[in-house]
Design an enzyme around this catalytic site. Structure first.
Site, short mmCIF file in Angstrom:
data_model
loop_
_atom_site.label_atom_id
_atom_site.label_comp_id
_atom_site.label_asym_id
_atom_site.label_seq_id
_atom_site.Cartn_x
_atom_site.Cartn_y
_atom_site.Cartn_z
N SER A 201 71.19 4.14 -30.68
CA SER A 201 70.92 5.56 -30.50
C SER A 201 71.74 6.39 -31.48
O SER A 201 72.69 5.90 -32.07
CB SER A 201 71.24 5.98 -29.07
N LYS A 202 71.33 7.62 -31.61
CA LYS A 202 71.96 8.48 -32.61
C LYS A 202 73.45 8.67 -32.36
O LYS A 202 74.19 8.99 -33.27
CB LYS A 202 71.28 9.85 -32.61
N ARG A 203 73.85 8.48 -31.12
CA ARG A 203 75.25 8.67 -30.79
C ARG A 203 76.17 7.78 -31.62
O ARG A 203 77.31 8.11 -31.87
CB ARG A 203 75.48 8.41 -29.31
#
Length: 433
Positions: A201-203
């Site tokens: 995920s972008k996190r």
RNA sequence: GUCCCCAUCGUCUAGUGGCAGGACAACAGCCUUUCGAGCUGACAACGCGGGUUCGAUUCCCGCUGGGGACACCA
């Protein structure tokens, strides 16, 4: 032998994700390996979430990766008549029924078994999903239905997709049978996960292929890395060219475990590919980036850029190191890092040494590397200094940083005028402290 | 919760019914004008419990752990 036909079927509801890119790559490698056909199909049946901007991102990212479609792109939004025709067959035979503006398929209770090339036989009880919507009330087909119709009609021989689709496969198998279509071979490949082992995920950093391109990963390096996630060519090979990947690719060597995306290894692979890129080619890539950034004009000095390229060739990880770490080549006066200035440019002796150096360099006719080096080393010897004691301050004075490529090369590339100007600037900077 | 999938160094992986190999990272040392460069070295793994077997990391079962899927999204 039957023709191999595979497809990559993204939906344009987001940018091309690293995980999807890897799925596309495996399909493509599988096809190329056996001279098959790689088809691109755009699954744009979600009217609300689909966007042309994502379609553009997906196609340009695939182009960047060097994954070109042999057929397509087909757009599901343009194939409504096909789905309507197929759904009518099911309605006519009574296998599907209309319900609240949609067409649904009541699934007979049974155990469905399908074969997966990686996982073997997988059996699922269909009572888990008793009914499937085929056509939504907006008149568009659902994913599972459109996918089955297209895969069958496009004569896809192997469906290679992420193993998050394993749960969809029995639903699709049921539909293949109801429609009387023959069932393709399935291969569900493991997902790529982030540092927390959950779905990427972008996190935890960039997930879009376009971002990696922007940062400056080489197409071949990125493809090489992606191929190594869940697959290996054997023989302890890691640094593998595109041709070798095609040559070696084999589904039987695909692992079943989710692979964690490791940027450090990607960086290393990129640096290795960078080292194997010719200086000429690398200089072209540099020029593109610098011109886009407005740091270089179109009629730039090619020999000069080539000298910079030669210097950085073996010591960079990503192309953006050029702008991030070596901006001083392209600026009039570089940005001075306060810490570097504080550590190396303070004290009267240093000011005097830089002034002395400046006047000696001013006398040089040739500013080649050996000439500047002998001036610097001469001064070191005369003043009984260590080389470091003078070189570090000069580095900071000229580049604004405490880390740079080899100094004498840097000086020569900067040229006499800029070196003298920066030395003067730095002595003032120092004197004012 | 239900169903499905998975399990070798921190990470990516090789591998075999008989000494578990490589790479990245981290660490140490060397080289060096700095370094994100180069060289060298050491460390580091078969999740647990049962079976089968002379022998299991490998085959089987269970457990645990992780992940995924359970939409008129794809």
């Amino acid at each position: 032998m039957a023709m191999v036909r595979v497809r990559f079927a993204p939906s344009p509801t987001g940018t091309l994700h690293v995980g999807s890119a890897r799925t596309a790559l495996f399909n493509w490698l599988f096809a190329k390996h056996q001279d098959g056909t790689f088809i691109l199909r755009i699954e744009d049946t979600d009217q609300k979430r689909s966007d042309k901007i994502f379609l553009k991102d997906i196609t340009s990212s695939l182009t960047f990766l060097g994954i070109q479609a042999d057929e397509g792109p087909y757009f599901q939004s343009e194939r409504l008549a096909v789905y309507q025709e197929q759904v009518q067959r099911l309605l006519d035979s009574g296998k599907a029924v209309k319900e609240a503006g949609a067409v649904v398929f009541p699934v007979p209770a049974e155990e469905v078994t399908f074969h997966d090339l990686l996982h073997g036989d997988i059996t699922v009880d269909t009572t888990l999903f008793e009914r499937l919507v085929l056509m939504k009330s907006d008149g568009l087909p659902t994913y599972n239905f459109a996918c089955v119709v297209d895969d069958a009609l496009m004569q896809i021989s192997h469906v290679i997709r992420g193993d998050d689709h394993i749960a969809n496969t029995p639903k699709q198998v049921v539909l293949y049978r109801a429609l009387g279509f023959s069932i393709p071979a399935f291969a569900h490949i493991p997902l790529i996960v982030g540092a927390d082992r959950a779905r990427l995920s972008k996190r935890q950093g960039a997930t879009a292929v376009a971002e990696y391109r922007q940062v400056g990963y080489l197409s071949d390096a990125f493809v090489n890395y992606l191929a190594l996630l869940g697959w290996s060519p054997g023989g302890n090979r890691e640094l593998v060219s595109r041709e070798e990947l095609i040559q070696a690719f084999d589904l039987s060597r695909v692992r079943k475990t989710a692979a964690q995306f490791d940027q450090q290894k990607l960086d290393w692979l990129n640096s290795q590919h960078l080292k194997r890129t010719s200086v000429e080619r690398l200089a072209e890539l540099f020029a593109e980036r610098l011109i886009a950034k407005g740091w270089l004009s179109n009629d730039y000095d090619r020999d000069w850029l080539k000298r910079i390229t030669q210097l950085l060739h073996d010591r960079m990880r990503v192309l953006s190191d050029l702008e991030e770490e070596n901006a001083f080549f392209f600026q009039d006066i570089p940005a001075y890092e306060p810490e570097a200035v504080a550590n190396f440019l303070s004290g009267e002796p240093i000011v005097q040494q830089l002034i002395e150096l400046r006047s000696r360099l001013g006398l040089l006719d040739s500013f080649d590397t050996t000439a500047v080096e002998s001036v610097v080393r001469g001064l070191v010897a005369e003043k009984s200094l260590t080389a470091k004691a003078l070189i570090h301050p000069i580095r900071v004075a000229l580049t604004g940083r405490s880390v740079s490529p080899p100094l004498f090369e840097v000086m020569s590339i900067l040229g006499k005028d800029r070196v003298l100007r920066r030395l003067e600037h730095a002595t003032q900077l120092t004197a004012h402290r």
